[in-house]
Design a protein around this motif. Structure first.
Motif, short mmCIF file in Angstrom:
data_model
loop_
_atom_site.label_atom_id
_atom_site.label_comp_id
_atom_site.label_asym_id
_atom_site.label_seq_id
_atom_site.Cartn_x
_atom_site.Cartn_y
_atom_site.Cartn_z
N ALA A 14 8.04 -10.36 0.97
CA ALA A 14 8.61 -9.15 0.35
C ALA A 14 7.59 -8.49 -0.56
CB ALA A 14 9.88 -9.52 -0.43
N ALA A 15 6.82 -9.29 -1.30
CA ALA A 15 5.78 -8.74 -2.16
C ALA A 15 4.69 -8.10 -1.32
CB ALA A 15 5.19 -9.84 -3.05
N ALA A 16 4.36 -8.70 -0.18
CA ALA A 16 3.35 -8.13 0.71
C ALA A 16 3.80 -6.76 1.22
CB ALA A 16 3.08 -9.07 1.89
N ARG A 17 5.05 -6.65 1.62
CA ARG A 17 5.58 -5.36 2.10
C ARG A 17 5.58 -4.33 0.97
NH1 ARG A 17 9.07 -8.90 4.67
NH2 ARG A 17 10.65 -8.61 3.05
N ASP A 18 5.98 -4.76 -0.22
CA ASP A 18 6.02 -3.88 -1.38
C ASP A 18 4.62 -3.38 -1.73
OD1 ASP A 18 7.62 -2.62 -3.35
OD2 ASP A 18 6.93 -4.09 -4.84
N LEU A 19 3.64 -4.26 -1.64
CA LEU A 19 2.26 -3.92 -1.93
C LEU A 19 1.76 -2.84 -0.96
CD1 LEU A 19 -0.21 -4.63 -3.69
CD2 LEU A 19 -0.82 -6.31 -1.94
N VAL A 20 2.03 -3.00 0.31
CA VAL A 20 1.62 -2.01 1.31
C VAL A 20 2.33 -0.68 1.04
CG1 VAL A 20 1.68 -1.41 3.76
CG2 VAL A 20 1.03 -3.72 3.06
N ARG A 21 3.60 -0.75 0.71
CA ARG A 21 4.36 0.47 0.45
C ARG A 21 3.81 1.22 -0.77
NH1 ARG A 21 8.44 1.40 -2.75
NH2 ARG A 21 8.95 -0.77 -3.12
#
Length: 80
Positions: free
Chosen positions: A39-46
């Protein structure tokens, strides 16, 4: 003031250098391993458009990569 956050992976040599740099300067930080936290990885990309690490958040500034000059600038901004 909140602690800087380092987004990292366990195999990233630049992430290890960034963490060592903060420790050598006595700066407490929070580490988020994006391998273990999808979830943090997706948030970082976003938020940054970046999927590579390290990405460092200091205050409202996002620093992509291990950029000592920008890190020092943002840390100085926090203490002034």
């Amino acid at each position: 003031m909140s602690r800087p956050v380092i987004f990292s992976t366990s195999t990233c040599s630049w992430c290890r250098r960034a963490k060592r740099y903060f420790r050598e300067r006595g700066v407490a930080f929070k580490e988020i391993n994006v391998e273990r936290d999808p979830a943090a990885a997706r948030d970082l990309v976003r938020k940054t458009g970046q999927s590579g690490v390290p990405v460092i958040k200091i205050g409202g500034a996002w620093i992509v990569g291990f950029d000592k000059e920008r890190i020092d600038k943002e840390l100085a901004r926090r203490t002034s």
